[in-house]
Motif scaffolding. Structure first.
Motif, PDB file in Angstrom:
ATOM      1  N   SER A  61     -48.784  10.739 -33.309  1.00 50.82           N
ATOM      2  CA  SER A  61     -48.602  10.502 -34.740  1.00 50.82           C
ATOM      3  C   SER A  61     -48.211   9.062 -35.040  1.00 50.82           C
ATOM      4  O   SER A  61     -48.319   8.609 -36.185  1.00 50.82           O
ATOM      5  CB  SER A  61     -47.530  11.441 -35.299  1.00 50.82           C
ATOM      6  OG  SER A  61     -46.266  11.190 -34.692  1.00 50.82           O
ATOM      7  N   LEU A  62     -47.765   8.323 -34.031  1.00 52.08           N
ATOM      8  CA  LEU A  62     -47.418   6.908 -34.200  1.00 52.08           C
ATOM      9  C   LEU A  62     -48.538   5.978 -33.747  1.00 52.08           C
ATOM     10  O   LEU A  62     -48.461   4.767 -33.952  1.00 52.08           O
ATOM     11  CB  LEU A  62     -46.142   6.574 -33.419  1.00 52.08           C
ATOM     12  CG  LEU A  62     -44.826   7.131 -33.963  1.00 52.08           C
ATOM     13  CD1 LEU A  62     -43.681   6.812 -33.004  1.00 52.08           C
ATOM     14  CD2 LEU A  62     -44.532   6.577 -35.351  1.00 52.08           C
ATOM     15  N   GLN A  63     -49.552   6.531 -33.108  1.00 55.34           N
ATOM     16  CA  GLN A  63     -50.664   5.711 -32.633  1.00 55.34           C
ATOM     17  C   GLN A  63     -51.687   5.511 -33.759  1.00 55.34           C
ATOM     18  O   GLN A  63     -51.908   6.419 -34.563  1.00 55.34           O
ATOM     19  CB  GLN A  63     -51.337   6.370 -31.427  1.00 55.34           C
ATOM     20  CG  GLN A  63     -50.457   6.468 -30.202  1.00 55.34           C
ATOM     21  CD  GLN A  63     -51.123   7.222 -29.078  1.00 55.34           C
ATOM     22  OE1 GLN A  63     -52.354   7.260 -28.965  1.00 55.34           O
ATOM     23  NE2 GLN A  63     -50.320   7.861 -28.233  1.00 55.34           N
ATOM     24  N   HIS A 103     -49.991  -0.660 -39.298  1.00 56.91           N
ATOM     25  CA  HIS A 103     -49.574   0.091 -38.111  1.00 56.91           C
ATOM     26  C   HIS A 103     -48.239  -0.427 -37.570  1.00 56.91           C
ATOM     27  O   HIS A 103     -47.337   0.360 -37.243  1.00 56.91           O
ATOM     28  CB  HIS A 103     -50.651   0.004 -37.032  1.00 56.91           C
ATOM     29  CG  HIS A 103     -50.201   0.511 -35.695  1.00 56.91           C
ATOM     30  ND1 HIS A 103     -49.830   1.818 -35.486  1.00 56.91           N
ATOM     31  CD2 HIS A 103     -50.039  -0.137 -34.501  1.00 56.91           C
ATOM     32  CE1 HIS A 103     -49.467   1.972 -34.217  1.00 56.91           C
ATOM     33  NE2 HIS A 103     -49.580   0.812 -33.610  1.00 56.91           N
ATOM     34  N   LEU A 104     -48.091  -1.748 -37.473  1.00 57.17           N
ATOM     35  CA  LEU A 104     -46.843  -2.317 -36.946  1.00 57.17           C
ATOM     36  C   LEU A 104     -45.655  -1.923 -37.819  1.00 57.17           C
ATOM     37  O   LEU A 104     -44.580  -1.580 -37.309  1.00 57.17           O
ATOM     38  CB  LEU A 104     -46.957  -3.840 -36.857  1.00 57.17           C
ATOM     39  CG  LEU A 104     -48.001  -4.381 -35.879  1.00 57.17           C
ATOM     40  CD1 LEU A 104     -48.004  -5.912 -35.903  1.00 57.17           C
ATOM     41  CD2 LEU A 104     -47.745  -3.867 -34.467  1.00 57.17           C
ATOM     42  N   ARG A 105     -45.841  -1.959 -39.124  1.00 58.63           N
ATOM     43  CA  ARG A 105     -44.747  -1.568 -40.027  1.00 58.63           C
ATOM     44  C   ARG A 105     -44.439  -0.082 -39.896  1.00 58.63           C
ATOM     45  O   ARG A 105     -43.269   0.331 -39.924  1.00 58.63           O
ATOM     46  CB  ARG A 105     -45.111  -1.917 -41.478  1.00 58.63           C
ATOM     47  CG  ARG A 105     -45.188  -3.417 -41.746  1.00 58.63           C
ATOM     48  CD  ARG A 105     -45.371  -3.710 -43.214  1.00 58.63           C
ATOM     49  NE  ARG A 105     -46.666  -3.254 -43.720  1.00 58.63           N
ATOM     50  CZ  ARG A 105     -47.776  -3.976 -43.680  1.00 58.63           C
ATOM     51  NH1 ARG A 105     -47.766  -5.208 -43.157  1.00 58.63           N
ATOM     52  NH2 ARG A 105     -48.905  -3.494 -44.177  1.00 58.63           N
ATOM     53  N   SER A 106     -45.468   0.730 -39.737  1.00 57.08           N
ATOM     54  CA  SER A 106     -45.277   2.167 -39.594  1.00 57.08           C
ATOM     55  C   SER A 106     -44.519   2.493 -38.316  1.00 57.08           C
ATOM     56  O   SER A 106     -43.620   3.353 -38.310  1.00 57.08           O
ATOM     57  CB  SER A 106     -46.637   2.875 -39.601  1.00 57.08           C
ATOM     58  OG  SER A 106     -46.499   4.252 -39.374  1.00 57.08           O
ATOM     59  N   THR A 127     -51.083  -1.959 -24.914  1.00 54.27           N
ATOM     60  CA  THR A 127     -51.057  -0.545 -24.573  1.00 54.27           C
ATOM     61  C   THR A 127     -49.880   0.184 -25.211  1.00 54.27           C
ATOM     62  O   THR A 127     -50.041   1.246 -25.817  1.00 54.27           O
ATOM     63  CB  THR A 127     -51.017  -0.377 -23.044  1.00 54.27           C
ATOM     64  OG1 THR A 127     -52.106  -1.104 -22.473  1.00 54.27           O
ATOM     65  CG2 THR A 127     -51.122   1.075 -22.650  1.00 54.27           C
ATOM     66  N   LYS A 128     -48.677  -0.364 -25.062  1.00 56.00           N
ATOM     67  CA  LYS A 128     -47.485   0.327 -25.555  1.00 56.00           C
ATOM     68  C   LYS A 128     -47.506   0.495 -27.070  1.00 56.00           C
ATOM     69  O   LYS A 128     -47.069   1.519 -27.593  1.00 56.00           O
ATOM     70  CB  LYS A 128     -46.228  -0.454 -25.150  1.00 56.00           C
ATOM     71  CG  LYS A 128     -45.896  -0.395 -23.676  1.00 56.00           C
ATOM     72  CD  LYS A 128     -45.377   0.975 -23.285  1.00 56.00           C
ATOM     73  CE  LYS A 128     -44.872   0.975 -21.857  1.00 56.00           C
ATOM     74  NZ  LYS A 128     -44.439   2.333 -21.422  1.00 56.00           N
ATOM     75  N   ILE A 129     -47.997  -0.490 -27.803  1.00 54.77           N
ATOM     76  CA  ILE A 129     -47.936  -0.438 -29.258  1.00 54.77           C
ATOM     77  C   ILE A 129     -49.144   0.253 -29.865  1.00 54.77           C
ATOM     78  O   ILE A 129     -49.099   0.669 -31.022  1.00 54.77           O
ATOM     79  CB  ILE A 129     -47.802  -1.873 -29.844  1.00 54.77           C
ATOM     80  CG1 ILE A 129     -47.612  -1.844 -31.361  1.00 54.77           C
ATOM     81  CG2 ILE A 129     -49.005  -2.725 -29.469  1.00 54.77           C
ATOM     82  CD1 ILE A 129     -46.420  -1.061 -31.834  1.00 54.77           C
ATOM     83  N   ALA A 130     -50.210   0.432 -29.102  1.00 57.42           N
ATOM     84  CA  ALA A 130     -51.423   1.018 -29.673  1.00 57.42           C
ATOM     85  C   ALA A 130     -51.737   2.387 -29.072  1.00 57.42           C
ATOM     86  O   ALA A 130     -51.638   3.411 -29.744  1.00 57.42           O
ATOM     87  CB  ALA A 130     -52.600   0.070 -29.485  1.00 57.42           C
TER      88      ALA A 130
END
Length: 489
Positions: free
Chosen positions: A127-129, A371-374, A318-321
């Motif tokens: 849900s965060l990706q 995405h980064l803000r979310s 990888t970690k953030i996406a």
């Protein structure tokens, strides 16, 4: 119900029905399966694809799906015991052990059993990706001219330039190599910088995947303790002098597992100490984009102010996406870049161009900033939910530091008479329906106390966190009630 569970249920149903069909018999059409099981066409397609992969079904374009021919009998296994002698044989007085312990890595990679809450995961929850943005980026990337051709061995120039700008204004594309994720970059860096048998200075505790990479390369990890402000410079200096090491691996930002940030007064000191020792600092900047919404301004990477080329910088998307977007970067200056490039080429030739093109499409799209803000908001909310649940349910667990970035908390178990067995707590937690990570794999020497690591990034949200901590309380009571009086407030 999730798409994954729907596929699994349909596969199980179809697998059970296959015996009704003769070998070569035709299965119902996709449309018929959609109507009968009330699932989407995508679910049917994925279920059939899994049965094909299992060798139970074959598909014929324009004709449909058919039951496969029965498998021939599998021959009995041979005698592989000779390999024990070969793999453990002594190659001489300077031989380096080649055994690899991947258990600390597999803890965060293995999917837990159904119904188990994953508080040991190493990646963002789905849900965060940015799944829709990734799908769109991959589709656009596949249509780019030359997208399926051979890329430059160093990586696409545009992607290298983007990473260089992310790291610091003093770097250019010429200082960057594209890698297949951060783990691959670490492996390349350690093989390039230290010969087998050499000592390697590491933070203590530290990321088990790095320790596994080091040992696989035949290196000898030497611990340098970390406190709330990061690695202790006086102990780092002493370790260089005592061991003659030429490499120090660190995570200056939201260190894994402690969440510590290297204090401003220590940053330049760490680089100065390494430079005086004629050594490199491998900076694993894995969590820079895992910052929480309530974090203050972040310090620049060590590599951003490093004119002498002491720092070899590692980071990835990888970690953030997504765990499957295996795209990262190595940044370095001076002759060491040539050695890094040589090892990278020998090991993997290059990172597949479609992945690089998709990464470029993703970070260049309007969806990237959103995405980064979310993620920043989602991680902060999950961290707050977990700290609150721990305070309510397990106040006896010590939480020395609440990080403003990363995706986990590092906790100390209370000491009980005769010692606290963290592995027993981990096993009891799994029986209670929650997976957690033991602290022992994060140390390359004896740990000072029993620890556990809890991930809040890998769960769906506050409700799942609350339930996971409730289950952990049950496990802690089971293991430690008799000797420590239990954990209930």
């Amino acid at each position: 119900m999730s798409e994954r569970s729907s596929v699994a249920e349909l596969v199980e149903s179809l697998r059970g029905e296959l015996k009704r069909y003769p070998s070569g018999g035709k299965l119902p059409s996709s449309r018929a399966l959609v109507e009968r099981f009330r699932v989407s066409p995508v679910t049917v397609s994925r279920a059939v694809a899994q049965l094909v992969a299992e060798g139970l079904v074959v598909t014929r374009p324009g004709s449909g799906a058919f039951r496969a021919q029965p498998r021939t009998e599998v021959p009995p296994p041979g005698d592989t015991s000779w390999q024990e002698v070969s793999l453990s044989g002594d190659g001489g007085p300077e031989a380096v052990p080649r055994t690899v312990d991947a258990s600390g890595v597999l803890v965060t990679l293995a999917a837990p059993p159904p119904g188990v809450i994953e508080l040991n995961g190493g990646y963002l929850h789905s849900s965060l990706q940015p799944e829709r943005a990734l799908a769109a980026a991959l589709a656009r990337a596949g249509r780019r001219p030359g997208a399926w051709g051979r890329p430059p061995t160093d990586g696409l120039t545009e992607l290298r330039s983007w990473f260089a700008r992310e790291i610091g204004p003093a770097l250019t594309a010429a200082d960057v190599l594209i890698t297949a994720g951060g783990q691959s970059a670490l492996a390349t860096a350690l093989r390039a910088l230290a010969p087998p048998g050499a000592p390697l200075l590491v933070e203590s505790p530290t990321y088990p995947g790095m320790l596994a990479v080091a040992r696989a390369a035949g290196l000898r990890p030497v611990p340098v303790p970390v406190d709330a402000d990061g690695v202790r410079p006086e102990l780092l200096d002493a370790a260089f002098r005592a061991t003659g090491a030429r490499v120090f691996v660190c995570q200056p930002l939201f260190q894994n597992p402690t969440g510590a940030v290297l204090a401003p007064g220590r940053r330049a000191e760490v680089v100065r100490i390494a430079r005086a020792a004629g050594a490199f600092v491998v900076e694993d900047d894995f969590a820079r984009r895992l910052v929480h919404e309530d974090s203050g301004p972040l310090p620049a990477p060590l590599a951003a102010d490093d004119p002498d080329g002491v720092v070899v910088h590692v980071r990835s998307l990888t970690k953030i996406a997504s765990p499957s977007l295996r795209v990262g970067a190595l940044a370095a200056r001076g002759p060491v870049l040539g050695r890094l490039r040589a090892i990278q080429v020998v090991d993997s030739f290059f990172v597949p161009r479609p992945l690089q093109e998709a990464a470029l499409e993703l970070v260049g799209s309007p969806a990237w900033g959103h995405h980064l803000r979310s993620v920043a908001t989602g991680l902060k909310n999950r961290r707050t939910a977990m700290t609150a649940a721990l305070s309510r349910e397990l106040p006896a667990l010590a939480l020395p530091h609440i990080p403003a970035g990363g995706g986990s908390l590092w906790l100390r178990l209370p000491e009980a008479e005769g010692g606290t067995d963290e592995s027993a707590v981990v096993s009891a937690a799994l029986r209670a329906g929650v997976a957690i990570a033991p602290g022992r794999p994060y140390f390359c020497a004896e740990p000072p106390s029993p620890q556990i690591r809890l991930s809040f990034a890998a769960v769906a949200g506050a409700a799942e966190i609350a339930e996971g901590i409730r289950r952990l309380r049950t496990a802690c009571d089971e293991v430690l009630t008799a000797s420590a009086g239990g954990f209930r407030p």
